[in-house]
Enzyme design. Structure first.
Site, PDB file in Angstrom:
ATOM      1  CG  HIS A 189      -0.151  -0.033   2.515  1.00  0.00           C
ATOM      2  ND1 HIS A 189       0.154  -1.552   3.069  1.00  0.00           N
ATOM      3  CD2 HIS A 189       0.120   0.629   3.511  1.00  0.00           C
ATOM      4  CE1 HIS A 189       0.568  -1.274   4.230  1.00  0.00           C
ATOM      5  NE2 HIS A 189       0.902   0.021   4.388  1.00  0.00           N
ATOM      6  CG  HIS A 204       1.026   5.199   4.394  1.00  0.00           C
ATOM      7  ND1 HIS A 204       0.019   5.037   5.310  1.00  0.00           N
ATOM      8  CD2 HIS A 204       1.742   4.088   4.341  1.00  0.00           C
ATOM      9  CE1 HIS A 204       0.140   3.863   5.901  1.00  0.00           C
ATOM     10  NE2 HIS A 204       1.223   3.425   5.505  1.00  0.00           N
TER      11      HIS A 204
HETATM   12  P1  5GP Z   1       1.854   0.251   7.270  1.00  0.00           P
HETATM   13  O1  5GP Z   1       2.587   0.598   8.421  1.00  0.00           O
HETATM   14  O2  5GP Z   1       1.818  -1.203   7.165  1.00  0.00           O
HETATM   15  O3  5GP Z   1       2.528   1.120   6.104  1.00  0.00           O
HETATM   16  O4  5GP Z   1       0.426   0.946   7.440  1.00  0.00           O
HETATM   17  C1  5GP Z   1      -0.734   0.211   7.581  1.00  0.00           C
HETATM   18  C2  5GP Z   1      -1.753   1.273   7.891  1.00  0.00           C
HETATM   19  O5  5GP Z   1      -3.057   0.618   7.602  1.00  0.00           O
HETATM   20  C3  5GP Z   1      -1.880   1.992   8.916  1.00  0.00           C
HETATM   21  O6  5GP Z   1      -1.776   3.369   8.724  1.00  0.00           O
HETATM   22  C4  5GP Z   1      -3.176   1.665   9.770  1.00  0.00           C
HETATM   23  O7  5GP Z   1      -3.818   2.579  10.292  1.00  0.00           O
HETATM   24  C5  5GP Z   1      -3.948   1.298   8.561  1.00  0.00           C
HETATM   25  N1  5GP Z   1      -4.883   0.205   8.865  1.00  0.00           N
HETATM   26  C6  5GP Z   1      -4.722  -0.866   9.516  1.00  0.00           C
HETATM   27  N2  5GP Z   1      -5.789  -1.765   9.593  1.00  0.00           N
HETATM   28  C7  5GP Z   1      -6.826  -0.944   8.759  1.00  0.00           C
HETATM   29  C8  5GP Z   1      -8.060  -1.367   8.383  1.00  0.00           C
HETATM   30  O8  5GP Z   1      -8.775  -2.420   9.088  1.00  0.00           O
HETATM   31  N3  5GP Z   1      -8.749  -0.463   7.977  1.00  0.00           N
HETATM   32  C9  5GP Z   1      -8.226   0.811   7.302  1.00  0.00           C
HETATM   33  N4  5GP Z   1      -8.969   1.393   6.437  1.00  0.00           N
HETATM   34  N5  5GP Z   1      -6.808   0.967   7.675  1.00  0.00           N
HETATM   35  C10 5GP Z   1      -6.365   0.124   8.227  1.00  0.00           C
END
Ligand code: 5GP
Ligand code: ZN
Length: 148
Positions: free
Chosen positions: A111, A113
């Protein structure tokens, strides 16, 4: 690269939260969707409009993707960023894309951001915050309108 300890969901993609969002088995505030990519609001955002853009196909890190698909992912993220910035009246935005445990990747599905920022937050440590589901839906609606 050191991948996440829980990198391969034991139940396959069905147990991946972002795969569940893609298949609409889990709710999310979707702002963008085509046949291969989806954008939805982060549940615990750094700012109003913080969006995650994902390929629909499950893959853990950017290295699991074809290069042409990586290019397309960022094209979609760029398009989404314009709508996000316009919808929330931001002054700039960040792309953040975490790969691996050391980079604080938490969800094992690629993903990008898209984090809108305002001048008043320049140089500040910004904490994550919660919005009500009504606020989230209003933000998503505003972004979708910009993309329409
Ligand atoms: P990472 O640290 O893996 O780059 O970021 C994962 C992101 O996914 C985090 O910013 C977290 O808030 C978001 N996230 C985790 N679980 C969910 C979910 O169930 N729904 C949504 N919309 N965002 C999520
Ligand atoms: Zn997945």
């Amino acid at each position: 690269m050191r991948r996440l300890a829980f990198s391969t969901p034991p139940g396959g993609p069905d147990s991946c939260i972002f795969c569940q969002i893609v298949s609409k088995k889990s709710p999310s505030s979707v702002v963008y969707e085509d046949d291969r990519y989806i954008g939805f609001l982060d549940i615990y955002p750094f700012s109003r409009g913080h969006t995650l853009v994902c390929p629909k196909e499950h893959g853990e890190t950017i290295w699991d993707m074809e290069e042409a698909d990586i290019a397309q992912l960022f094209q979609v993220a760029s398009k989404v960023s314009k709508a996000v910035v316009a919808a929330v009246g931001a002054d700039g935005f960040r792309f953040v894309q975490n790969n691996g445990e050391a980079a604080n990747q938490v969800v094992a599905h690629v993903h990008v951001h898209v984090i809108p920022v305002k001048m008043e937050d320049r140089g500040r440590f910004v904490e994550r915050r919660r919005f009500t589901s009504e606020e989230m839906e209003a933000t998503a609606r505003a972004i979708r309108k910009e993309l329409a």
